[in-house]
Design a protein around this motif. Structure first.
Motif, PDB file in Angstrom:
ATOM      1  N   ASP A 411       0.848  -1.191   0.000  1.00  0.00           N
ATOM      2  CA  ASP A 411       0.000   0.000   0.000  1.00  0.00           C
ATOM      3  C   ASP A 411       0.883   1.240   0.000  1.00  0.00           C
ATOM      4  OD1 ASP A 411      -2.361   1.421   0.065  1.00  0.00           O
ATOM      5  OD2 ASP A 411      -2.260   1.641   2.253  1.00  0.00           O
ATOM      6  N   GLN A 413       0.890   5.395  -0.157  1.00  0.00           N
ATOM      7  CA  GLN A 413       0.008   6.560  -0.014  1.00  0.00           C
ATOM      8  C   GLN A 413       0.800   7.860  -0.170  1.00  0.00           C
ATOM      9  OE1 GLN A 413      -3.182   6.434   0.012  1.00  0.00           O
ATOM     10  NE2 GLN A 413      -3.191   4.194   0.102  1.00  0.00           N
ATOM     11  N   SER A 434      -2.493   0.613  -4.340  1.00  0.00           N
ATOM     12  CA  SER A 434      -2.326  -0.553  -3.465  1.00  0.00           C
ATOM     13  C   SER A 434      -2.547  -1.805  -4.312  1.00  0.00           C
ATOM     14  CB  SER A 434      -3.282  -0.495  -2.297  1.00  0.00           C
ATOM     15  OG  SER A 434      -4.594  -0.459  -2.775  1.00  0.00           O
ATOM     16  N   ARG A 436      -3.115  -6.129  -4.025  1.00  0.00           N
ATOM     17  CA  ARG A 436      -3.439  -7.235  -3.117  1.00  0.00           C
ATOM     18  C   ARG A 436      -3.065  -8.571  -3.765  1.00  0.00           C
ATOM     19  NH1 ARG A 436      -6.751  -3.234  -2.023  1.00  0.00           N
ATOM     20  NH2 ARG A 436      -7.147  -2.778   0.190  1.00  0.00           N
TER      21      ARG A 436
END
Length: 1283
Positions: A411, A413, A434, A436
């Motif tokens: 992730d 930011q 992000s 996964r």
């Protein structure tokens, strides 16, 4: 400590008793082996547990860490010296007491001698009490000498051992620091500098530790001797002492100059080794561009500057040695002249006491004390350099790689960061995304957009200035320029993991390595050399990828691994590896291959470090992102751009990929023992000689570890031949100068020895004056006294003058020799064929240019001068003794014979050990260089500990040889000195027995000379052995001046200046193999290239595309004929051929741009570290374009460049080089589709050569099949573009 290598011979020192330790008997079995046969690496004894690299390094590191913390609290700079003192100070001081005792025994000797001479002076045959007393003195003298012999060598052995331990500890600290360096710190240092720290700077510790104690023992001894002299002769002793003090002050001034010269020299040496390291790394580029001469000039210029500094410090050293040679004589002379002027009467015995007291000072005050000052001042410079390196920025773990508790995620930011703190524009700005598990993020963008930096940010290599990155899970990383370390293919893939056959097979299959490994042979055995030879770039890329897949990590960061391989393999890797093997993982793929974007879960587009667009492929198509056209424009590998108003064509595969991020195939085997590598002992594969065939050591647990097999270099056997000495001396001067040097040495020695002889006559005269037999007022006596003094003055002055001349002359000759040998080595290395660099690791070549040349610059001239001085002194002293008292010849002859045989016996073994020491040093450097190249990969896989253990294994192997070398020289010295002590005893008692027939002058002379011999004889024999051992460095250097050469650079026949006018190239049955026993890489190649034709050359990885270029440039000599515009390439010089063709390659050098006039105002770091790989390719391309030749060759020159830039380049080439022949080798078919002709190679033969249009229409052609492998959409685009 893991078992590093199977060890057969424990160190006998551990169980040795006191006598064995004092006299080094525990070494005897080794000498016996060495006497019978050549020693091998497995004959050496293992390192003592307390001398192991890991133990020593961790101990010192602990003290250093404490010191750094304390310094931060006190707001001062940390001191490495303090840490060293805390670590080694106590034990060092305890051993220092030995020096005190040892020098004490030296000062007592003259007193016993004086008593014996005075017995002869007042000889009374009837006085038995006096005789018994004299025997007591003789026994005392003998005991002193024996005690000195044992203590002296015990002290030096322990001091050298402390020096070795400190050196090993600091080396380990330097290596572990190198593994933690941040990217900005990497820019401030270089491989060359770190190699120099490890080869030259740490050596100061070995030297300084031996002499450090003399800084306090020397002055103490001076005080003691002054007191004794005062008691003997009163005030006149101060005159002699004044000479000593003036001299010591002078030497301290010398030491200051030493220190500044040392720091200047090391800076120049760093620069030279750095350039040398670049040359060896980029040798292929240098040869193809015919830059050898300019690099020879560049390095020779650096070397010239370095030598001028070395010469100056050598002259200072020469003056130091000359003063050691003459100082005691000047002191004695000045003292006796002062005595005459003060009208003091002294006895013959006092004359010899004075002489011997001054001689006692000779070693400790005039040799060891200035040596200590010099070494300390040099060590201070080295400690400063090492400290600066240890204080460089480290990589800060910006965020912990949180344990994967099932929630794996990457992730990012609002991430902003820049490589250079000072730079205005950040490298990455405001990125957010992000990923996964099961998602594939594709990162695209033009060259220099910050794609690789993005991966570095995830790795934690690029610290954020704002924003944050959270990474949950274990990371596997594939770097853009693939890194493989020296070892086997299998050990490169396993990288410390457990070997599981099924999983391994699957990984090999997924990474398209099956065929390559079959071609290479048994993968477990095939050895990779330094820099990945003999693998092609594509093979290295796939091995790197296989390593990542085998690790079974959670997060995969792939930095453009598809660019180094051809289109078919690229498709296979994407389908089988990225989409299947890694389907459940988090994958971030940086790529320029736009045809794969439709299979990505999300796409991130970067430009100038900013995020331009993020989304799925269909979102991109819908938004018709303007920037997408940037890349898309007619690219090999992309969908046709949708026409406004027309329905968007979405292929079936895209629909499928939008439904599920990746097709689900139950394929990846979970790893049940991810910690296996840590729990099981690591068999670090640095095996003893018998395992060095390359076969891995079979382990019952079947754990394959990071196994580095660096075979030791071949080393020559036996003695260093006379020819080596002759070559060495004549390299530095003509025969006339050498003969003059010999004469000056003999003259200096004659003057020196005659002084002693003359002193004996003078002593007899003084005795007669003292006893009243002669009266000073008598004119005849005054005349004789003045005559004696006049001759004595003349001898003293000539001793000083000749001493200085011979010292300076020998340094001048030998330093010049070193320069000549270096320049010859350099030229020979650059004339060697490329194959030589494939066979020899970079560490091995740099070892000769750093360590061996360092020996020839510094240590060898000093040792040589020392040996010649000691040898002539011994010859002179023995000559005078035998002339004065003929019966001394009786013990001298057997003594000489014993010494000669001992030395021979010693050299048989010690030379083998010295050679082993030289060859076991290379792997330490190779391992360091290799680790620095793969730093990011090692850190991404958290393999620092394994590489550290490997470094320790290399260090321990080197320590084995070093420790043996150190103890062996002590073994010899102790035996020699004990024999000398026996000789002193014989002479002392013999002189008393024959007292009737001798004058006091004779007894004093003989006894004082035997005591001088005491230290000198063994010093001479040891230095002669040391010279032979050091000459191995010269031998290794000279070996590199006689390598196999490639064809001459220029021949008598030069092609016309405007050749080649058209650029027609013809190949007639060309075969090529890289060395005599390797298979053919080009087989019977027949090809014809039309003038000014634009040819694209394609084929799968390893088909022989780059080999075709190698044959054209004659990097290896091809069989068969190649003609360029009617001229046979083998009929002209290599430079004439290579200068006429421009080439742009895959990997590049820094110097290339630096040699451009304006330097483009951007300083490039070592190997262009501060440019992205794509930018480096553009720089190299610019260089090739500037050459304006008739033939341009592009060898995968745009493989790391984004498609848009690639297309732009192809366009420029078409326009600018319309009149030239252009050969383009590429993996991207879009790169070559616009060429006029396509040549397809397979297994080293030309399978087809036709216009692309014709090949695409022929469904049986290989080219057609290659295009179809890309998938329908891409094939359609290519076919359309061709039309």
């Amino acid at each position: 400590m893991p078992l590093l290598y199977p060890k057969v011979k424990p160190n006998p020192l551990q169980k040795a008793n006191l006598c064995s330790r004092l006299f080094f008997w525990w070494l005897n079995p080794l000498f016996k082996i060495g006497h019978k046969r050549k020693l091998e690496a497995n004959d050496m004894y293992s390192v003592l547990p307390e001398d192991r690299s890991q133990h020593l390094g961790e101990e010192l590191q602990g003290y250093w860490d404490q010191e750094v913390l304390r310094a931060q609290q006190d707001a001062r700079e940390p001191s490495l010296t303090k840490a060293i003192i805390k670590c080694y100070g106590k034990s060092y001081l305890v051993w220092g007491m030995l020096t005190f005792l040892e020098e004490g025994t030296r000062v007592v000797q003259p007193i016993f001698l004086g008593k014996m001479v005075s017995y002869v002076e007042n000889y009374d045959p009837s006085d038995s009490a006096a005789l018994h007393e004299a025997y007591g003195y003789a026994a005392g003298l003998s005991a002193c000498v024996l005690v000195w012999a044992v203590l002296h060598h015990l002290y030096f052995y322990h001091m050298q051992r402390v020096g070795m331990r400190l050196r090993v500890a600091v080396c380990r600290m330097i290596y572990s620091k190198a593994l933690r360096l941040s990217r900005s710190a990497m820019g401030k240092t270089s491989t060359g500098q770190v190699v120099n720290l490890l080869s030259n700077d740490v050596n100061q510790f070995d030297q300084v530790m031996m002499f450090l104690h003399y800084l306090w023992v020397g002055p103490l001894q001076v005080v003691a001797v002054t007191a004794l002299l005062w008691m003997e002769i009163g005030m006149s002793c101060l005159a002699g002492m004044a000479v000593l003090i003036i001299l010591l002050l002078l030497q301290s001034c010398f030491a200051m100059s030493f220190s500044s010269l040392r720091s200047k020299t090391t800076a120049l040496t760093d620069k030279r080794i750095r350039t040398m390291s670049e040359v060896v790394t980029g040798i292929r580029t240098i040869k193809m561009n015919a830059w050898e001469k300019s690099f020879i000039d560049r390095i020779t210029r650096l070397r010239r500057k370095e030598i001028s500094k070395i010469l100056r410090s050598s002259y200072l050293r020469g003056m130091n040695l000359a003063s050691f040679f003459a100082v005691s004589k000047i002191m004695i002379f000045v003292t006796f002249v002062a005595n005459e002027l003060l009208d003091n009467l002294i006895t013959g015995s006092q004359v010899f006491v004075v002489v011997m007291l001054f001689e006692a000072l000779r070693f400790s005050s005039t040799l060891f004390f200035p040596m200590a000052v010099e070494k300390v001042s040099e060590a201070v410079v080295s400690i400063q350099r090492i400290k600066n390196f240890l204080l460089l920025d480290e990589i800060s773990q910006c965020y912990p790689h949180l344990p994967s508790d099932g929630k794996m995620i990457v992730d990012v930011q609002v991430f902003t960061a820049s490589w250079e703190k000072a730079s205005e524009t950040p490298t990455l700005q405001g990125l957010s995304f992000s990923v996964r598990p099961g998602e594939l993020l594709a990162v695209v963008g033009p060259v220099g957009a910050g794609k690789s930096s993005l991966l570095c940010a995830v790795l934690g290599e690029l610290p954020p200035s704002q924003g944050q990155v959270s990474v949950h899970g274990r990371i596997a990383y594939v770097s853009q320029q693939p890194w493989v370390f020296p070892g086997t293919v299998r050990s490169n893939i396993l990288f410390g993991k457990k070997y599981e056959v099924d999983r391994y097979e699957k990984v090999i299959k997924a990474c398209a390595l099956e065929e390559d490994l079959w071609l290479l042979g048994a993968e477990a055995i095939i050895e990779i050399g330094d820099g990945g030879t003999p693998l092609s770039e594509g093979q290295k890329a796939r091995i790197s990828l296989a390593r990542a897949v085998y690790q079974d990590a959670d997060i995969y960061l792939l930095d453009d691994p598809l660019s180094a391989v051809d289109a078919g393999v690229s498709r296979h890797l994407f389908e089988q590896c990225v989409r299947q093997a890694l389907k459940e993982k988090i994958t971030i793929l940086v790529t320029h291959q736009l045809q794969y974007l439709k299979d990505a879960s999300q796409i991130l587009m970067l430009k100038d470090g900013k995020m331009v667009e993020r989304g799925t492929y269909s979102e991109f198509l819908k938004s018709r992102a303007d920037i997408f056209s940037l890349f898309e424009k007619g690219n090999e590998q992309s969908e046709p751009s949708p026409v406004p108003g027309a329905p968007t064509v979405i292929s079936e595969s895209l629909v499928q990929s939008l439904q599920s991020p990746r097709p689900s195939l139950k394929d990846a085997a979970p790893e049940d023992q991810e910690m296996a590598a840590h729990q099981a002992p690591l068999f670090l594969g640095f095996f003893r000689q018998e395992h060095w065939s390359g076969l891995p050591f079979p382990s019952p647990m079947h754990i394959e570890n990071i196994q580095v097999t660096l075979p030791l270099e071949d080393h020559l056997e036996g003695k260093v031949g006379f020819k080596t000495y002759k070559n060495y001396f004549t390299a530095g001067a003509d025969w006339l100068v050498i003969i003059f040097l010999i004469l000056v040495n003999i003259a200096a020695q004659v003057a020196y020895v005659l002084q002693d002889w003359w002193l004996a006559f003078w002593a007899n005269l003084q005795s007669d004056l003292y006893s009243g037999a002669l009266v000073k007022e008598d004119e005849a006596v005054v005349f004789v006294l003045n005559w004696y003094l006049g001759v004595y003055s003349g001898l003293t002055v000539s001793t000083v003058l000749f001493g200085i001349t011979k010292s300076l002359l020998i340094f001048y000759i030998l330093v010049n020799s070193s320069q000549t040998v270096h320049n010859k080595m350099l030229e020979t290395i650059l004339r060697a064929p490329v194959l030589f660099f494939h066979r020899n690791p970079i560490g091995r070549i740099l070892n000769r240019f750093s360590k061996d040349i360092g020996h020839m610059d510094d240590l060898l001239p000093l040792t040589f001068q020392d040996f010649i001085q000691a040898f002539l002194l011994v010859v002179g002293v023995v000559g005078v003794m035998v002339a004065a008292v003929p019966w001394t010849a009786i013990p001298v002859i057997p003594l000489g014979i014993i010494f000669f045989f001992l030395r021979r016996y010693f050299l048989e073994t010690s030379q083998d050990v010295k050679r082993l020491e030289c060859t076991t040093r290379s792997p330490v450097f190779s391992h360091l260089a290799s680790s620095l190249q793969g730093l990011w990969t090692i850190r991404a896989y958290k393999a620092e500990q394994k590489f550290q253990e490997l470094f320790d294994a290399h260090q321990d192997l080197h320590s084995e040889a070093w420790f043996l070398l150190l103890t062996m020289s002590r073994w010899l010295a102790v035996y020699l000195d004990v024999i000398c002590a026996i000789f002193v005893t014989l002479v002392a008692f013999g002189a008393l027995i024959l007292a009737e027939t001798l004058t006091p002058g004779q007894v004093g002379l003989v006894l004082s000379l035997t005591l001088t011999l005491m230290g000198m004889f063994q010093w001479c024999v040891r230095q002669s052995a040391e010279v032979e051992n050091m000459m191995i460095s010269v031998e290794r250097g000279i070996e590199y001046t006689d390598l196999e050469k490639e064809a001459p650079w220029e021949l008598g026949y030069c092609p016309p200046p405007l050749w080649p006018p058209n650029g027609r190239i013809s190949f007639f049955s060309v075969n090529l193999r890289y060395n005599s026993d390797s298979p053919l890489v080009l087989r019977n190649l027949e090809a014809f290239i039309y003038p000014r034709g634009k040819y694209g050359i394609v084929g799968r990885t390893g088909a022989g595309k780059s080999s075709l270029i190698a044959a054209l440039f004659r990097l290896s000599e091809p069989e068969g004929d190649i003609y360029i515009d009617g001229i046979l390439t083998t009929s002209i010089g290599l430079h004439d051929l290579r200068k006429k063709m421009s080439v742009a390659l895959q990997v590049q050098l820094k110097e290339s741009i630096e040699s451009l006039p304006a330097k483009m105002n951007t300083e490039l770091a070592e190997s262009g570290l501060n440019l992205s790989v794509g930018q480096k390719q553009l720089v190299c391309l610019a260089r090739a374009l500037l050459k304006k030749n008739q033939i341009l060759i592009m060898d995968k020159a745009t493989s790391y460049v984004d498609p848009r830039t690639d297309e732009l380049i192809q366009k420029i080439i078409c326009e600018r080089f319309a009149q030239c022949t252009v050969l383009t080798i590429a993996h991207r078919l879009s790169t070559v589709i616009s060429c006029e002709w396509i040549m397809v190679l397979d297994l080293g033969t030309d399978k087809e050569c036709h216009r692309p249009y014709n090949l695409l229409r022929d469904k049986k052609s290989l080219f057609y099949k290659m295009v179809q492998q890309l998938g329908k959409a891409e094939a359609a685009v290519l076919t359309k573009r061709e039309k």
